[in-house]
Design a protein around this motif. Structure first.
Motif, PDB file in Angstrom:
ATOM      1  N   ARG A   1      43.916 -17.190  -5.917  1.00  0.00           N
ATOM      2  CA  ARG A   1      44.763 -17.531  -7.068  1.00  0.00           C
ATOM      3  C   ARG A   1      45.061 -16.299  -7.910  1.00  0.00           C
ATOM      4  O   ARG A   1      46.175 -16.093  -8.364  1.00  0.00           O
ATOM      5  CB  ARG A   1      44.082 -18.591  -7.912  1.00  0.00           C
TER       6      ARG A   1
ATOM      7  N   ALA B   1      38.893 -19.292  -3.483  1.00  0.00           N
ATOM      8  CA  ALA B   1      40.051 -19.906  -4.132  1.00  0.00           C
ATOM      9  C   ALA B   1      40.432 -19.141  -5.400  1.00  0.00           C
ATOM     10  O   ALA B   1      41.615 -18.920  -5.675  1.00  0.00           O
ATOM     11  CB  ALA B   1      39.755 -21.365  -4.472  1.00  0.00           C
ATOM     12  N   ARG B   2      39.440 -18.743  -6.167  1.00  0.00           N
ATOM     13  CA  ARG B   2      39.711 -17.987  -7.389  1.00  0.00           C
ATOM     14  C   ARG B   2      40.330 -16.627  -7.058  1.00  0.00           C
ATOM     15  O   ARG B   2      41.272 -16.188  -7.700  1.00  0.00           O
ATOM     16  CB  ARG B   2      38.429 -17.784  -8.186  1.00  0.00           C
TER      17      ARG B   2
ATOM     18  N   ALA C   1      30.118 -24.404  -0.969  1.00  0.00           N
ATOM     19  CA  ALA C   1      31.014 -24.780  -2.065  1.00  0.00           C
ATOM     20  C   ALA C   1      31.233 -23.598  -3.005  1.00  0.00           C
ATOM     21  O   ALA C   1      32.357 -23.354  -3.457  1.00  0.00           O
ATOM     22  CB  ALA C   1      30.434 -25.970  -2.836  1.00  0.00           C
ATOM     23  N   GLY C   2      30.189 -22.854  -3.282  1.00  0.00           N
ATOM     24  CA  GLY C   2      30.328 -21.667  -4.131  1.00  0.00           C
ATOM     25  C   GLY C   2      31.235 -20.626  -3.503  1.00  0.00           C
ATOM     26  O   GLY C   2      32.056 -20.005  -4.184  1.00  0.00           O
ATOM     27  N   GLU C   3      31.089 -20.443  -2.197  1.00  0.00           N
ATOM     28  CA  GLU C   3      31.942 -19.474  -1.501  1.00  0.00           C
ATOM     29  C   GLU C   3      33.396 -19.926  -1.495  1.00  0.00           C
ATOM     30  O   GLU C   3      34.304 -19.114  -1.691  1.00  0.00           O
ATOM     31  CB  GLU C   3      31.434 -19.278  -0.071  1.00  0.00           C
ATOM     32  N   LEU C   4      33.632 -21.221  -1.291  1.00  0.00           N
ATOM     33  CA  LEU C   4      35.001 -21.747  -1.325  1.00  0.00           C
ATOM     34  C   LEU C   4      35.636 -21.563  -2.705  1.00  0.00           C
ATOM     35  O   LEU C   4      36.804 -21.190  -2.819  1.00  0.00           O
ATOM     36  CB  LEU C   4      35.021 -23.224  -0.937  1.00  0.00           C
ATOM     37  N   LEU C   5      34.870 -21.818  -3.746  1.00  0.00           N
ATOM     38  CA  LEU C   5      35.382 -21.605  -5.101  1.00  0.00           C
ATOM     39  C   LEU C   5      35.692 -20.137  -5.346  1.00  0.00           C
ATOM     40  O   LEU C   5      36.705 -19.795  -5.971  1.00  0.00           O
ATOM     41  CB  LEU C   5      34.381 -22.114  -6.139  1.00  0.00           C
ATOM     42  N   HIS C   6      34.832 -19.269  -4.855  1.00  0.00           N
ATOM     43  CA  HIS C   6      35.052 -17.836  -5.018  1.00  0.00           C
ATOM     44  C   HIS C   6      36.338 -17.398  -4.315  1.00  0.00           C
ATOM     45  O   HIS C   6      37.145 -16.656  -4.874  1.00  0.00           O
ATOM     46  CB  HIS C   6      33.849 -17.072  -4.459  1.00  0.00           C
TER      47      HIS C   6
END
Length: 63
Positions: A51, A47-48, A40-45
């Motif tokens: 973006r 995505a950021r 989940a942390g990697e996915l957020l990273h």
């Protein structure tokens, strides 16, 4: 709203605890939670990062 934020905080702290515990050889369920937390942390990273790149392209900024 406060309950939602408090729940997110508890999940984040619990995930971090599981990551540390898994590094020290915790039970199987702890390793599963740690893997999910890290993913989940990697996915957020990612995505950021994606973006940020799309904002730079649309505003004419260069990397």
């Amino acid at each position: 709203m406060t309950v939602l934020l408090l729940g997110a905080l508890v999940l984040a702290v619990g995930g971090c605890v599981c990551v540390v515990w898994a590094e020290r050889g915790g039970p199987h369920w702890v390793r599963v939670v740690a893997t999910v937390t890290l993913a989940a942390g990697e996915l957020l990273h990612l995505a950021r990062r994606s973006r940020r790149r799309s904002i730079n392209r649309s505003s004419g900024g260069g990397d």
